[in-house]
Design a protein around this motif. Structure first.
Motif, PDB file in Angstrom:
ATOM      1  N   VAL A  63       1.590   6.944   7.476  1.00  0.00           N
ATOM      2  CA  VAL A  63       1.752   8.243   8.132  1.00  0.00           C
ATOM      3  C   VAL A  63       0.661   8.301   9.193  1.00  0.00           C
ATOM      4  CG1 VAL A  63       1.885  10.730   7.847  1.00  0.00           C
ATOM      5  CG2 VAL A  63       2.545   9.232   5.949  1.00  0.00           C
ATOM      6  N   THR A  64       1.055   8.289  10.465  1.00  0.00           N
ATOM      7  CA  THR A  64       0.103   8.095  11.560  1.00  0.00           C
ATOM      8  C   THR A  64       0.242   9.196  12.597  1.00  0.00           C
ATOM      9  OG1 THR A  64       0.356   5.709  11.237  1.00  0.00           O
ATOM     10  CG2 THR A  64      -0.765   6.423  13.240  1.00  0.00           C
ATOM     11  N   THR A  65      -0.880   9.611  13.156  1.00  0.00           N
ATOM     12  CA  THR A  65      -0.875  10.664  14.159  1.00  0.00           C
ATOM     13  C   THR A  65      -0.142  10.235  15.428  1.00  0.00           C
ATOM     14  OG1 THR A  65      -2.265  12.159  15.464  1.00  0.00           O
ATOM     15  CG2 THR A  65      -3.083   9.925  15.151  1.00  0.00           C
ATOM     16  N   ARG A  96      -2.485   5.406   4.625  1.00  0.00           N
ATOM     17  CA  ARG A  96      -1.789   4.209   4.134  1.00  0.00           C
ATOM     18  C   ARG A  96      -1.548   4.414   2.647  1.00  0.00           C
ATOM     19  NH1 ARG A  96      -4.684  -0.503   4.232  1.00  0.00           N
ATOM     20  NH2 ARG A  96      -6.686   0.373   4.837  1.00  0.00           N
ATOM     21  N   PHE A  97      -0.325   4.729   2.320  1.00  0.00           N
ATOM     22  CA  PHE A  97       0.059   5.131   0.969  1.00  0.00           C
ATOM     23  C   PHE A  97       0.794   3.972   0.307  1.00  0.00           C
ATOM     24  CE2 PHE A  97       2.810   7.459  -2.053  1.00  0.00           C
ATOM     25  CZ  PHE A  97       1.871   8.270  -2.667  1.00  0.00           C
ATOM     26  N   ASN A 149       6.378   5.198   8.882  1.00  0.00           N
ATOM     27  CA  ASN A 149       7.099   3.934   8.788  1.00  0.00           C
ATOM     28  C   ASN A 149       6.577   3.177   7.578  1.00  0.00           C
ATOM     29  OD1 ASN A 149       4.594   3.313  10.428  1.00  0.00           O
ATOM     30  ND2 ASN A 149       5.394   1.236  10.174  1.00  0.00           N
ATOM     31  N   GLN A 150       7.405   2.321   7.037  1.00  0.00           N
ATOM     32  CA  GLN A 150       7.026   1.570   5.846  1.00  0.00           C
ATOM     33  C   GLN A 150       7.124   0.080   6.119  1.00  0.00           C
ATOM     34  OE1 GLN A 150       8.749   2.886   2.154  1.00  0.00           O
ATOM     35  NE2 GLN A 150       8.289   0.971   1.089  1.00  0.00           N
ATOM     36  N   SER A 182      10.249   1.041  -6.335  1.00  0.00           N
ATOM     37  CA  SER A 182      11.072   2.241  -6.481  1.00  0.00           C
ATOM     38  C   SER A 182      10.654   3.356  -5.530  1.00  0.00           C
ATOM     39  CB  SER A 182      11.004   2.749  -7.927  1.00  0.00           C
ATOM     40  OG  SER A 182       9.687   3.174  -8.248  1.00  0.00           O
ATOM     41  N   GLY A 183       9.581   3.126  -4.759  1.00  0.00           N
ATOM     42  CA  GLY A 183       9.101   4.134  -3.822  1.00  0.00           C
ATOM     43  C   GLY A 183       8.058   5.069  -4.398  1.00  0.00           C
TER      44      GLY A 183
END
Length: 230
Positions: free
Chosen positions: A20-22, A69-70, A12-13, A75-76
């Motif tokens: 990205v989570t387990t 946490r990216f 989710n963003q 623009s992504g």
């Protein structure tokens, strides 16, 4: 994305952070540790075209990931850094070295460092609000763990706002920068380790006394160290 097909992740963003989570069920005690930023790694020098999926493909080789946490731009594309936590406790220096080797093998120039896990913000130059009014304004913006108030002159205060982890502190910092005018024309919000105010005041954060949020006599209740917490 995952070397183990039974181990799934959800994405989710929120604003400029892709999570990205387990989906694994974990011991609540371990979750509590991880949620305070325990064993967090800081990844830097990420190429703008490198994706979260690519990092995860490499990272899961060393074990299940708790969260990535990216950081992305409008623009992504990658903003050049990310934060990574593994489910299991591992010797941090060994883990960092192994992960660095994995990135090099994939010809990724990503640097792996220990996260500083900064969680404290410094609010200063608030002249027209009482500590309780500051507390009320802060609660409208974000939920913090503790508010430490330091009286450096009669009825002149600076505020250290403590959050559960770096992620929550970073989101609060972003929101407070946009709403800092609520605290006065001269008010300033910054990361605590960027300011020298507390050192100049020669106070210790651990010596503050607990006060009721309903107290009308905050100044009278402060002890000799000139600080208290709400």
């Amino acid at each position: 994305m995952d070397s183990d097909p039974q181990h799934k992740y959800r994405k989710n963003q929120v604003n400029g952070t892709l999570y990205v989570t387990t989906c694994l069920y974990l011991d609540p005690r371990r979750v509590a540790e991880l949620e305070t930023g325990a064993d967090e790694l800081f990844l830097t020098h990420i190429h703008k075209r490198t994706t979260a999926d690519h990092i995860m493909q490499v990272a899961v080789e060393l074990g299940p990931v708790y969260t990535l946490r990216f950081k992305v731009d409008f623009s992504g594309c990658s903003r050049g850094y990310a934060y990574l936590q593994y489910v299991d406790k591992m010797h941090k220096s060994v883990l960092m070295e192994m992960l660095q080797r994995c990135f090099r093998r994939e010809k990724l120039r990503i640097h792996v460092r220990e996260s500083r896990n900064r969680r404290d913000l410094l609010l200063s130059n608030v002249h027209h609000l009482t500590p309780l009014q500051v507390h009320q304004e802060l609660r409208l913006v974000s939920h913090y763990v503790k508010l430490c108030v330091y009286e450096y002159e009669p009825k002149r205060y600076i505020y250290v706002v403590k959050y559960r982890n770096n992620d929550e502190a970073a989101m609060a910092h972003h929101k407070l920068r946009n709403k800092v005018g609520c605290f006065g024309l001269d008010a300033c919000i910054d990361w605590l380790d960027k300011g020298q105010v507390l050192k100049d005041l020669n106070v210790q954060q651990s010596c503050c006394v607990q006060l009721s949020r309903d107290s009308d006599h905050l100044q009278a209740s402060a002890n000799s160290c000139r600080c208290f917490r709400i």
